[in-house]
Enzyme design. Structure first.
Site, short mmCIF file in Angstrom:
data_model
loop_
_atom_site.label_atom_id
_atom_site.label_comp_id
_atom_site.label_asym_id
_atom_site.label_seq_id
_atom_site.Cartn_x
_atom_site.Cartn_y
_atom_site.Cartn_z
N LEU A 235 -0.04 -2.28 -5.16
CA LEU A 235 -0.56 -0.97 -4.27
C LEU A 235 0.59 0.06 -4.35
CD1 LEU A 235 -2.60 -2.71 -1.33
CD2 LEU A 235 -3.32 -1.60 -3.25
N ASP A 236 0.36 1.15 -4.08
CA ASP A 236 1.48 2.10 -3.80
C ASP A 236 1.99 1.97 -2.69
OD1 ASP A 236 0.76 3.35 -6.53
OD2 ASP A 236 -0.37 5.05 -5.47
N LYS A 237 3.40 2.44 -2.56
CA LYS A 237 4.27 2.38 -0.97
C LYS A 237 3.48 2.83 0.06
CE LYS A 237 8.82 3.09 1.05
NZ LYS A 237 10.10 3.58 0.76
N ARG B 9 -5.38 8.74 -5.73
CA ARG B 9 -4.67 10.02 -5.18
C ARG B 9 -4.88 11.19 -6.20
NH1 ARG B 9 1.08 7.22 -4.33
NH2 ARG B 9 1.62 9.34 -3.83
#
Length: 226
Positions: A51-53, A150
């Protein structure tokens, strides 16, 4: 610290907090993988997806190499259903449907959606108006591209709140959350759901009422893939 959602002899499912990097950041501290390994006192731990930060929510770690290989195949064959929640203060160009296109690198580590479909990122979504200037998105990716969700929402004019990289409005966090996972593993069905706990906007009572109606997202009537 993070919440342990499930402990299986072969894997662990945790709820990742927002704003924690997956990998170690040197003097800035340990990444998620190292934290999980330490907190659960595991000698072996294998990441099988990321997962992205800025993204919070459900993530799986394998406890052995064989399990990691099994999950690798499940992800490769798109046999793990993933569902995300996102918030935007912008009205999208369409309220539900399919966002599809190839992705290419843009500037400063960003990505962009192209009009071609040679190896496309595919995202299905529903959106719900919570109140003026606040819309909830229920997202189901059918591919696993970097920054896919996103970029998808940015492409329809509804950048995620707090996502500065893709022109999202300022917020106390990036409002993207890995909400549910569903898959078969060794002939057993596994379903996991974890509602977001961080972020003032995720505490909105109307939003919580909407999530109570959704309950199990795999039972929703998703737009048909074309």
């Amino acid at each position: 610290m993070f919440k342990i959602i499930a402990q299986h002899e072969d894997f662990i499912v945790i709820d990742k907090p927002a704003d924690i990097n997956f990998h170690d950041e040197g003097e800035l501290g340990q990444g998620l993988c190292s934290q999980v390994k330490a907190q659960c006192a595991l000698t072996e731990l294998y990441p099988v997806h990321r997962l992205d930060k800025m993204t919070s929510g459900l993530i799986i770690f394998a406890k052995n190499k064989h399990c990691a290989q099994q999950f690798g195949e499940l992800f490769k064959q798109h046999k793990i259903e993933k569902y995300y929640l996102a918030l935007s203060d912008k009205k999208p160009s369409k309220k539900q449907g399919l966002i599809k296109g190839d992705m290419a690198k843009s500037r400063r580590g960003s990505w962009k959606l192209l009009r071609t479909s040679n190896n496309p990122a595919i995202t299905q979504f529903f959106s719900f108006s919570i109140q003026p200037s606040l819309r909830l998105f229920l997202l189901k990716p059918h591919s696993g591209k970097t920054h896919q969700l996103r970029v998808a929402l940015s492409s329809i004019g509804a950048s995620i709140l707090g996502d500065k990289q893709y022109s999202g409005s300022a917020a106390d966090r990036g409002y993207l959350h890995a909400y549910a996972l569903r898959f078969m593993f060794n002939d057993q069905q596994f379903d996991f759901i974890s509602a977001p706990a961080e972020g003032e906007l995720f505490k909105n009572e109307k939003l919580k009422a909407m999530l109570a109606q959704i309950k199990k997202p795999w039972q929703e009537s998703w737009p048909r893939l074309k």
